[in-house]
Design a protein around this motif. Structure first.
Motif, PDB file in Angstrom:
ATOM      1  N   GLU A 390       0.832  -1.209   0.000  1.00 49.15           N
ATOM      2  CA  GLU A 390       0.000   0.000   0.000  1.00 49.15           C
ATOM      3  C   GLU A 390       0.864   1.256   0.000  1.00 49.15           C
ATOM      4  O   GLU A 390       0.573   2.233  -0.715  1.00 49.15           O
ATOM      5  N   MET A 391       1.936   1.235   0.808  1.00 52.35           N
ATOM      6  CA  MET A 391       2.824   2.402   0.846  1.00 52.35           C
ATOM      7  C   MET A 391       3.595   2.540  -0.464  1.00 52.35           C
ATOM      8  O   MET A 391       3.879   3.661  -0.917  1.00 52.35           O
ATOM      9  N   ASN A 392       3.925   1.416  -1.073  1.00 52.28           N
ATOM     10  CA  ASN A 392       4.603   1.467  -2.376  1.00 52.28           C
ATOM     11  C   ASN A 392       3.697   2.108  -3.420  1.00 52.28           C
ATOM     12  O   ASN A 392       4.134   2.920  -4.232  1.00 52.28           O
ATOM     13  N   LEU A 393       2.434   1.749  -3.385  1.00 48.99           N
ATOM     14  CA  LEU A 393       1.463   2.315  -4.316  1.00 48.99           C
ATOM     15  C   LEU A 393       1.297   3.813  -4.083  1.00 48.99           C
ATOM     16  O   LEU A 393       1.252   4.611  -5.034  1.00 48.99           O
ATOM     17  N   ALA A 394       1.236   4.217  -2.811  1.00 45.73           N
ATOM     18  CA  ALA A 394       1.096   5.634  -2.480  1.00 45.73           C
ATOM     19  C   ALA A 394       2.338   6.420  -2.911  1.00 45.73           C
ATOM     20  O   ALA A 394       2.227   7.536  -3.447  1.00 45.73           O
ATOM     21  N   TYR A 395       3.523   5.840  -2.689  1.00 46.03           N
ATOM     22  CA  TYR A 395       4.757   6.498  -3.121  1.00 46.03           C
ATOM     23  C   TYR A 395       4.781   6.671  -4.642  1.00 46.03           C
ATOM     24  O   TYR A 395       5.136   7.736  -5.160  1.00 46.03           O
ATOM     25  N   THR A 396       4.386   5.614  -5.354  1.00 39.84           N
ATOM     26  CA  THR A 396       4.380   5.663  -6.821  1.00 39.84           C
ATOM     27  C   THR A 396       3.476   6.774  -7.324  1.00 39.84           C
ATOM     28  O   THR A 396       3.815   7.501  -8.263  1.00 39.84           O
ATOM     29  N   GLU A 397       2.335   6.936  -6.681  1.00 37.69           N
ATOM     30  CA  GLU A 397       1.403   7.999  -7.076  1.00 37.69           C
ATOM     31  C   GLU A 397       2.016   9.378  -6.871  1.00 37.69           C
ATOM     32  O   GLU A 397       1.897  10.266  -7.727  1.00 37.69           O
TER      33      GLU A 397
END
Length: 462
Positions: A390-397
Motif C-alpha cells: 500500500e505504501m509502495n502504491l502511495a509512493y508511486t502515485e
C-alpha cells in the motif's frame, strides 16, 4: 525449477572455488540473498559467495554452461530485478584496497565499500570521489555515475576511473582501459553491470583532508523562502561548493531526533572543499538571513563525510526515482512544495532532494564515457519508505505526480544511481542519449550476446 536443480552438478562447482556455493537448503542462504534494499526480494537457484577473481570466473563459466543468468551483489543498494531461479554472485568478501600515494590512485576490489577506500586514502591525505554514504559499494556506485560531495570541484567518480578488470560472459578475465578494450571502457563507464562482472577498478584520488560541510534545517512554513534563497545563492557559487536542497518528511520513530519526529523540513546541505574560514563566512550569511531550526555545519575531516547526509546504514524497505530538471523556477518550487510535503496524512516520500550540477562535472570529456548526464543542471532524487504494498502504491502515485507536473521543466532523463527496483531496469534507456544507448546495444551484442547479465540494467540485444 525442480528439474533444473537436479540437473546442476554443484559438487563440481564447489570443487573449483574457494568460496561457498549455497542453495535454499543452506543455512547462509537467506543472509546471502538479502540486499540492503529490502524492497527487492530475490530467490536465486544458486548463490556463489566469491572469495577471489578465480571464484567469479568459475561461477560465470558454470552459469553459462548450465543455462543460468547471472546477477552480482555487493551491498545490494542498487538492485533492480530479483535474480529468481538463476545465479547470484556475492562479492562482499573481496574488499582489498591498495593506495598508491605517489600517483594518487587506488586499486579497489569488487566488494570494497567506500569506507575501505576512504580510511586508507585519508591516511595519505587524499580522498576518493565517494557519495553520501561510505557504506555503499565503490564499483557499483561509480558505474552509475558517482555524484558525490566533491563533484563540482573534482567531477564524477565515473570520469575518474583509470581501468577496470572484468570477467566476460565467456568466463575470461580481461583488462579494460582507454588503450585496451577501449570500446568496452567507454561502456563500463556508466553501464558496466550490463556487460560482465567487474572484479576491480583503479581510480584517481584527490588531495582533500578537511572540508567545511553540514546542513541547515528550516521548518516547513518557510520552505518557499528557503528555496528562493538557495536559488539565488547557487547562481554565482564557486566550484568548491557542492550542494543540495531537500524536502524531508521524518517518521515518528526513535531513530529520528525528537524535535523532528513526525515533522517536515527543508534542508540545505553542502560541502565546501576550500579554505574553512571562507566556508564559515558563506554559511554565516545564511544564518544572518534566517535562523534555522538546526545548523549542523562545521569543519570536519573528510573521513567523516557520512555526517553530511547521515544516510541510514541498516537495510531498509526503500525505493527511489530520479529526474533531470532544467531549472529551479518558481513553478518547479511550487510543484515541490505541493507534492513533496504531506497533505492530509503521512506520506511514504521520505525525501525529495535536488542536487545542483555544473562545475567539474560539466567540464568532463563527454565522449570518453557512456554516462550521459554531465550537463544536468539539477538532479532530483525521490526516496520512498515502502514497507508495505500500500505504501509502495502511495509512493508511486506521489513520484509520478511530481514527474508529470515537472515535464515542462525536465529533460525526461534520469540519473542511474537514484533509481531502484523495477524503475532502474525500466528506465535504463532514459539515463543515456539516444546515440550512447545505441552504442551500448552494439556493445551488448559483442560482449554478452546471450544476455547472461540481464538483472541490473536493461540493455537489449538487437
Amino acid at each position: 525449477m525442480k528439474m533444473k536443480k537436479e540437473a546442476l552438478n554443484l559438487e563440481k562447482l564447489k570443487s573449483k572455488i574457494s568460496g561457498n556455493v549455497l542453495t535454499a537448503a543452506s543455512e547462509e542462504y537467506d543472509s546471502a540473498r538479502t540486499s540492503w534494499l529490502l524492497s527487492v526480494d530475490q530467490w536465486p537457484e544458486v548463490i556463489v559467495v566469491a572469495e577471489n577473481t578465480l571464484d567469479i570466473i568459475e561461477a560465470v563459466r558454470f552459469a553459462k554452461a548450465n543455462g543460468l543468468k547471472v546477477a552480482v551483489k555487493n551491498t545490494g543498494h542498487g538492485v533492480a530485478l530479483p535474480a529468481n531461479d538463476n545465479m547470484l554472485i556475492v562479492v562482499g568478501s573481496m574488499r582489498r584496497v591498495y593506495i598508491d600515494p605517489i600517483n594518487q590512485t587506488a586499486h579497489i576490489e569488487a566488494g570494497a565499500k567506500w569506507i575501505d577506500v576512504l580510511e586508507k586514502a585519508q591516511m595519505e591525505g587524499m580522498a576518493p570521489l565517494m557519495g553520501s554514504s561510505s557504506d555503499v559499494g565503490a564499483i557499483g556506485y561509480t558505474m552509475g555515475g558517482g555524484m558525490g560531495w566533491l563533484a563540482r570541484k573534482y567531477g564524477l567518480s565515473v570520469d575518474n576511473v583509470i581501468s577496470y578488470d572484468m570477467v566476460t560472459a565467456d568466463g575470461e578475465l580481461i583488462h579494460v582501459n582507454k588503450h585496451e578494450n577501449n570500446d568496452l571502457f567507454w561502456g563500463l563507464s556508466g553501464c558496466g553491470a550490463a556487460f560482465g562482472v567487474i572484479t576491480a577498478m583503479e581510480i584517481n584520488l584527490f588531495p582533500v583532508k578537511t572540508v567545511y560541510a553540514g546542513s541547515l534545517m528550516y521548518p516547513r512554513e518557510v520552505a518557499s523562502e528557503v528555496f528562493v534563497r538557495y536559488r539565488e545563492w547557487i547562481a554565482g557559487i564557486e566550484d568548491d561548493w557542492t550542494t543540495t536542497i531537500s524536502i524531508e518528511n521524518y517518521p515518528p520513530l526513535p531513530i529520528v531526533p525528537e524535535f523532528l519526529q513526525g515533522k517536515s523540513a527543508v534542508v540545505v546541505r553542502g560541502c565546501y572543499a576550500g579554505p574553512v574560514e571562507k566556508g564559515e563566512e558563506i554559511i554565516k550569511s545564511w544564518l544572518d538571513w534566517m535562523e534555522p531550526m538546526a545548523n549542523l555545519f562545521g569543519a570536519i575531516p573528510f573521513k567523516d563525510a557520512d555526517t553530511i547526509s547521515d544516510d541510514p546504514k541498516d537495510p531498509i524497505p526503500a525505493t527511489a526515482r530520479s529526474l533531470i530538471i532544467n531549472e529551479l523556477s518558481d513553478d518547479v518550487v511550487s510543484i515541490m512544495l505541493k507534492r513533496a510535503f504531506p497533505q492530509n496524512e503521512p506520506t511514504p516520500l521520505f525525501a525529495a532532494e535536488i542536487h545542483h550540477g555544473g562545475g567539474a562535472m560539466a567540464r568532463a570529456d563527454k565522449d570518453a564515457v557512456a554516462y550521459s548526464q554531465h550537463d544536468a543542471p539539477f538532479i532530483l532524487n525521490m526516496v520512498g519508505l515502502v514497507p508495505t504494498p500500500e505504501m509502495n502504491l502511495a509512493y508511486t502515485e506521489i513520484a509520478n505526480g511530481i514527474k508529470n507536473e515537472m515535464e515542462p521543466y525536465s529533460t525526461g532523463n534520469v540519473y542511474m544511481n537514484f533509481l531502484a527496483g523495477d524503475e532502474k531496469w525500466n528506465q535504463t534507456k532514459d539515463a543515456f542519449t539516444p546515440e550512447a544507448f545505441n552504442r551500448l546495444i552494439t556493445l551488448k551484442n559483442k560482449y554478452d550476446p546471450e544476455n547472461l547479465f540481464c538483472f541490473s540494467l536493461n540493455v537489449p540485444l538487437e
